[in-house]
Design a protein around this motif. Sequence first.
Motif, mmCIF file in Angstrom:
data_model
loop_
_atom_site.group_PDB
_atom_site.id
_atom_site.type_symbol
_atom_site.label_atom_id
_atom_site.label_comp_id
_atom_site.label_asym_id
_atom_site.label_seq_id
_atom_site.Cartn_x
_atom_site.Cartn_y
_atom_site.Cartn_z
ATOM 1 N N PRO A 74 0.940 -1.199 -0.012
ATOM 2 C CA PRO A 74 -0.022 0.071 -0.005
ATOM 3 C C PRO A 74 0.887 1.421 0.019
ATOM 4 C CG PRO A 74 -0.888 -1.687 1.327
ATOM 5 C CD PRO A 74 0.508 -2.237 1.181
ATOM 6 N N PRO A 75 1.815 1.402 0.748
ATOM 7 C CA PRO A 75 2.613 2.617 0.937
ATOM 8 C C PRO A 75 3.298 2.717 -0.550
ATOM 9 C CG PRO A 75 3.033 1.324 2.724
ATOM 10 C CD PRO A 75 2.317 0.516 1.928
ATOM 11 N N LEU A 76 3.626 1.846 -1.344
ATOM 12 C CA LEU A 76 4.125 1.862 -2.777
ATOM 13 C C LEU A 76 3.581 2.396 -3.777
ATOM 14 C CD1 LEU A 76 6.929 1.658 -4.336
ATOM 15 C CD2 LEU A 76 6.452 -0.753 -4.772
ATOM 16 N N LEU A 77 2.300 1.767 -3.505
ATOM 17 C CA LEU A 77 0.973 2.224 -4.467
ATOM 18 C C LEU A 77 0.700 3.742 -4.091
ATOM 19 C CD1 LEU A 77 -1.205 -0.978 -4.425
ATOM 20 C CD2 LEU A 77 0.475 -0.391 -6.296
ATOM 21 N N GLY A 78 0.669 4.149 -2.910
ATOM 22 C CA GLY A 78 0.391 5.466 -2.659
ATOM 23 C C GLY A 78 1.574 6.327 -3.160
ATOM 24 N N MET A 79 2.982 5.851 -3.019
ATOM 25 C CA MET A 79 3.771 6.873 -3.654
ATOM 26 C C MET A 79 3.714 6.984 -5.061
ATOM 27 S SD MET A 79 7.112 5.431 -1.221
ATOM 28 C CE MET A 79 6.923 5.456 0.608
ATOM 29 N N THR A 80 3.441 6.010 -5.577
ATOM 30 C CA THR A 80 3.531 5.881 -7.306
ATOM 31 C C THR A 80 2.234 6.937 -7.780
ATOM 32 O OG1 THR A 80 4.317 3.550 -7.350
ATOM 33 C CG2 THR A 80 2.921 4.483 -9.203
ATOM 34 N N LEU A 81 0.987 7.122 -6.859
ATOM 35 C CA LEU A 81 -0.113 7.845 -7.235
ATOM 36 C C LEU A 81 0.547 9.193 -6.882
ATOM 37 C CD1 LEU A 81 -3.035 8.287 -7.545
ATOM 38 C CD2 LEU A 81 -3.244 8.279 -5.212
ATOM 39 N N LEU B 236 -8.737 11.080 1.072
ATOM 40 C CA LEU B 236 -8.287 9.608 0.952
ATOM 41 C C LEU B 236 -8.300 8.839 2.060
ATOM 42 C CD1 LEU B 236 -7.061 8.092 -1.400
ATOM 43 C CD2 LEU B 236 -4.830 8.426 -0.425
ATOM 44 N N PRO B 237 -8.310 9.363 3.230
ATOM 45 C CA PRO B 237 -8.663 8.391 4.516
ATOM 46 C C PRO B 237 -9.931 7.806 4.558
ATOM 47 C CG PRO B 237 -7.134 10.102 5.224
ATOM 48 C CD PRO B 237 -7.787 10.541 3.621
ATOM 49 N N TRP B 238 -10.706 8.662 3.996
ATOM 50 C CA TRP B 238 -12.248 8.129 4.160
ATOM 51 C C TRP B 238 -12.597 7.380 2.621
ATOM 52 C CZ3 TRP B 238 -10.552 12.825 5.943
ATOM 53 C CH2 TRP B 238 -10.766 13.034 7.271
ATOM 54 N N LEU B 239 -11.803 7.283 1.885
ATOM 55 C CA LEU B 239 -12.075 6.306 0.876
ATOM 56 C C LEU B 239 -11.431 4.942 1.040
ATOM 57 C CD1 LEU B 239 -11.381 8.966 -2.211
ATOM 58 C CD2 LEU B 239 -13.463 8.431 -1.250
ATOM 59 N N LEU B 240 -10.511 4.772 1.928
ATOM 60 C CA LEU B 240 -9.568 3.500 2.040
ATOM 61 C C LEU B 240 -10.078 2.703 3.536
ATOM 62 C CD1 LEU B 240 -6.450 4.758 0.616
ATOM 63 C CD2 LEU B 240 -8.124 3.429 -0.566
ATOM 64 N N PRO B 241 -9.775 1.488 3.561
ATOM 65 C CA PRO B 241 -10.006 0.900 4.675
ATOM 66 C C PRO B 241 -8.637 1.135 5.631
ATOM 67 C CG PRO B 241 -9.455 -0.782 3.077
ATOM 68 C CD PRO B 241 -9.789 0.579 2.252
ATOM 69 N N GLU B 242 -8.819 1.195 6.804
ATOM 70 C CA GLU B 242 -7.923 1.695 7.769
ATOM 71 C C GLU B 242 -6.507 1.038 7.522
ATOM 72 O OE1 GLU B 242 -7.232 2.232 12.502
ATOM 73 O OE2 GLU B 242 -8.972 1.460 11.740
ATOM 74 N N SER B 243 -6.232 -0.280 7.227
ATOM 75 C CA SER B 243 -5.130 -0.847 6.901
ATOM 76 C C SER B 243 -4.484 -0.343 5.898
ATOM 77 C CB SER B 243 -5.444 -2.123 6.859
ATOM 78 O OG SER B 243 -6.293 -2.434 5.602
ATOM 79 N N LEU B 244 -5.110 0.510 4.947
ATOM 80 C CA LEU B 244 -4.563 1.157 3.745
ATOM 81 C C LEU B 244 -4.399 2.443 3.661
ATOM 82 C CD1 LEU B 244 -6.414 -1.055 0.865
ATOM 83 C CD2 LEU B 244 -4.389 -1.678 1.992
ATOM 84 N N ARG B 245 -4.454 3.090 4.703
ATOM 85 C CA ARG B 245 -4.303 4.643 4.711
ATOM 86 C C ARG B 245 -3.130 4.862 5.069
ATOM 87 N NH1 ARG B 245 -9.675 5.570 9.029
ATOM 88 N NH2 ARG B 245 -11.193 4.849 7.661
ATOM 89 N N PRO B 246 -2.814 6.122 4.482
ATOM 90 C CA PRO B 246 -1.551 6.717 4.583
ATOM 91 C C PRO B 246 -1.119 7.364 6.010
ATOM 92 C CG PRO B 246 -2.478 8.384 3.324
ATOM 93 C CD PRO B 246 -3.628 6.882 3.313
ATOM 94 N N PRO B 247 -0.070 7.228 6.902
ATOM 95 C CA PRO B 247 0.033 7.800 7.958
ATOM 96 C C PRO B 247 -0.499 9.334 7.915
ATOM 97 C CG PRO B 247 2.103 6.815 7.493
ATOM 98 C CD PRO B 247 1.177 6.853 6.160
#
Length: 243
Positions: free
Chosen positions: A132-139, A182-193
Motif C-alpha cells: 500500500p505505501p508503494l502504491l500511494g507513492m506511485t500515485l 483519501l482516508p475516508w475512501l480507504l480501509p484503515e489498513s491501507l490509509r497513509p500515515p
Amino acid sequence: MLVVPFLVGAVHAGLAPTHLPLLICWIVGYLCFAATGLWLRSRRKPVYLRPMLTYGGICLAAGLVLLALQPSLLVWAPVFAPLGGISLWYSWRRDDRALGNDIVTILAASLMTLVAASAGRLGSVTTALTDPPLLGMTLAVALYFVGTSLYVKTLIRERRSRGYKHASIAYHAAATALWLILPWLLPESLRPPALTQGLLVAFFAVTTARAAVLAGRAIRPMKVGLGEIALSTVLTLILLLTW
C-alpha cells in the motif's frame, strides 16, 4: 521525472545489486527513446540513427544483465511497450509536445516507482503491487508530474490560454482534495500515515496556489525548471521520510 520515481521505489524497497543495471537501462533507454522520437519526427534522417543505435545497444546490454539477475522483471515489458508505442506515434505525427503525449510518458515514468521497488528487497513484482505505501507513492508521483505538465504549458506554449490556466488550477485543486479525503475512501489498513497525508495535502495545496498565481506570466524556462527541481525534492523527502 526520470530520477524521482526510480529513487522513491529503490529506496523504499531497499537498494539491491539489480538497481545498477536497471538504472542504466532506465536512463540510457530514455536517451534511446528520445533519439528514436527525433528520428521519427525528422522522417528518419540519418543524423539521429547513430545515437539511437548506440543508446539502444547499451540499453540492451544492461537489460540482459538485469534479466540475468532478476528474470521476473520481464513482466513489466508488456506494460511499457504500448505506452512507448503511443508516445512514438505522437513523435511520428510531429505532435510530441501534445498534452496526451505528456500524460503517456509521465505514466510510464511513474510506473518506474513500482519497477524499482520490485527490483529491490521487496523481491517480486507481486509484492510491489500489493504494498500500500508503494502504491500511494506511485500515485503521488504521477499526480505531481501530470500537474507539472499542465502548469509548465501555462507558462510557455499555452501562456495566453485561459482554458489551460483553468484546467491546471482545477487539476491541482482536485489532487489536493483527493489527498484530503483519501482516508475516508480507504480501509484503515491501507490509509497513509496522518503526517504523510497532511504533508501531501499541504504540498498539493502549494502547487494549486502556484498554478493560480503564476499561470500566464513570462518566466524564464531555467527558473521554471529550478522550481520544479525544488518541488520534486520536497515530494521525494515527504514520501521517503514519512511513509
